[in-house]
Design an enzyme around this catalytic site. Structure first.
Site, mmCIF file in Angstrom:
data_model
loop_
_atom_site.group_PDB
_atom_site.id
_atom_site.type_symbol
_atom_site.label_atom_id
_atom_site.label_comp_id
_atom_site.label_asym_id
_atom_site.label_seq_id
_atom_site.Cartn_x
_atom_site.Cartn_y
_atom_site.Cartn_z
ATOM 1 N N TYR A 144 -26.002 -34.906 18.574
ATOM 2 C CA TYR A 144 -27.009 -33.909 18.168
ATOM 3 C C TYR A 144 -27.367 -34.017 16.686
ATOM 4 O O TYR A 144 -28.244 -33.301 16.217
ATOM 5 C CB TYR A 144 -26.659 -32.489 18.620
ATOM 6 C CG TYR A 144 -25.273 -31.954 18.305
ATOM 7 C CD1 TYR A 144 -24.748 -31.964 17.015
ATOM 8 C CD2 TYR A 144 -24.505 -31.386 19.328
ATOM 9 C CE1 TYR A 144 -23.500 -31.434 16.746
ATOM 10 C CE2 TYR A 144 -23.244 -30.848 19.071
ATOM 11 C CZ TYR A 144 -22.742 -30.883 17.770
ATOM 12 O OH TYR A 144 -21.512 -30.359 17.494
ATOM 13 N N LYS A 159 -23.810 -32.150 10.988
ATOM 14 C CA LYS A 159 -23.597 -33.545 11.406
ATOM 15 C C LYS A 159 -24.811 -34.407 11.025
ATOM 16 O O LYS A 159 -24.655 -35.585 10.697
ATOM 17 C CB LYS A 159 -23.334 -33.630 12.912
ATOM 18 C CG LYS A 159 -22.066 -32.916 13.399
ATOM 19 C CD LYS A 159 -20.802 -33.662 13.046
ATOM 20 C CE LYS A 159 -19.587 -33.083 13.799
ATOM 21 N NZ LYS A 159 -18.306 -33.650 13.355
#
Ligand code: NAP
Ligand code: COA
Length: 275
Positions: A144, A159
């Site tokens: 993601y 992330k």
């Protein structure tokens, strides 16, 4: 002090889950280890397991959100080993929540561990890494980072930041002899994910059906990829991200929906276990 002869790896969050499996794999490849996280219990349990793999282990209680604690961690590594060759930025926190319900502190907790922590550890490790003959960083992210992460906006945003950091440092530190790559695991059952993410067998089965290979991955499959990326066999690879997810992020294309075999996702059969 003379540096020790064996190479040394630091794994954040190395006392549990994927971090522990990665640290164990590196021990099998001849590394001595440092592991760092907040819980003494995780560190004690993890160290005992890693010593059974033949490694020397230094465990330092550290909250990676705190730059002073991270500096202290690197001082301990310098004192114990006099060198550092590999850094695995694996520590993370996550919980599913709708974006509009996420409090500022919840956002800060996850972004702090994942993004700030990765930068603080990389920055503090740089002086030792830049003296290593084969220095390498692997950041543990998730798909993601480049897709979308509905239900986990804090982790997805963090992330994605780590992915940008990976590519940026790969270029900035290439001339300093430090390779920087990322690994994006698909769903892997660990204590942390069973507690925080897929919290019932029904959810486990729902996730499993979304994986083209029909099964969760194993911690050892993630460790194998990290072992490759830090090895000399990957000596010309930097700034890359390797997804290890049984095909999950590629998902289902429109044309697949026209095929009878894919029309009912509930029929995805269990995949063969590895080995
Ligand atoms: P986990 O066992 O819960 O691992 C998280 C680790 O991070 C723990 O060891 C924890 O130790 C440490 N940690 C948390 N906050 C910290 C902090 N502030 N400072 C230092 N350490 C901290 O979960 P996991 O599944 O193995 O996850 C490992 C990595 O894989 C994470 O980066 C995760 O995002 C990534 N990942 C996992 C999956 C999966 O399906 N398992 C999928 C994609 C990506 P303490 O509690 O002792 O601090
Ligand atoms: N749902 C909604 N909000 C949550 C939450 C949840 N499940 N868990 C924590 N929060 C919120 C808290 O309410 C708090 O916000 P507030 O002050 O506005 O109430 C904020 O997040 C910080 O929580 P706290 O428990 O103080 O944070 P911490 O620093 O002790 O822990 C976490 C960090 C929240 C990420 C915790 O889940 C953790 O330690 N995770 C590590 C393991 C893990 O997540 N593994 C999964 C695989 S990566």
């Amino acid at each position: 002090m003379e540096p020790t002869s064996k190479p040394v790896a630091l794994v954040t969050g190395g006392g549990t889950g994927l971090g522990l499996a990665i640290a164990a794999g590196l021990a099998d490849d001849g590394y001595d280890l440092a592991i760092a996280s907040r819980s003494d219990e995780h560190l004690t349990r993890g160290s005992a397991a890693l010593r059974r793999h033949g490694a020397r282990v230094v465990a330092v209680r550290t909250d990676v959100r705190e730059p002073d604690q991270v500096d202290h961690l690197l001082e301990e590594i310098q004192r114990e080993y006099g060198r550092l060759d590999v850094l695995i930025n694996n520590a993370a926190g996550n919980f599913p929540i709708a974006a509009e319900s996420l409090s500022p502190n919840g956002w800060r907790a996850v972004v702090g561990i994942v993004l700030d922590g990765t930068f603080f550890c990389s920055r503090a490790a740089f002086p030792l890494l830049s003296r290593s003959p084969h220095a390498s960083i692997v950041n543990i992210i998730a798909a993601y980072a480049w897709m979308s992460g509905p239900g986990t906006v804090h982790s997805a945003a963090a992330k994605a930041g780590v992915l940008a950091l990976t590519r940026t440092l790969a270029v900035e530190w290439a001339s300093r002899g430090i390779r920087v790559n990322a690994v994006a695991p698909g769903p892997i059952r660990t204590e942390g994910t069973d507690r925080q993410l897929w919290t019932s067998e029904e959810l486990v089965e729902r996730v499993r059906r979304g994986i083209p290979m029909g099964r969760f991955g194993t911690p050892e499959e993630i460790a194998d990829a990290v072992r490759f990326l830090v090895s000399s066999r990957a000596g010309y690879i930097t700034g890359q991200v390797l997804a290890i997810d049984g095909g999950q992020w590629l998902g289902t294309g429109v044309m697949e929906l026209l095929q009878p075999f894919a029309s009912d996702r509930s029929s995805v059969p269990p995949g063969k276990p590895p080995g």
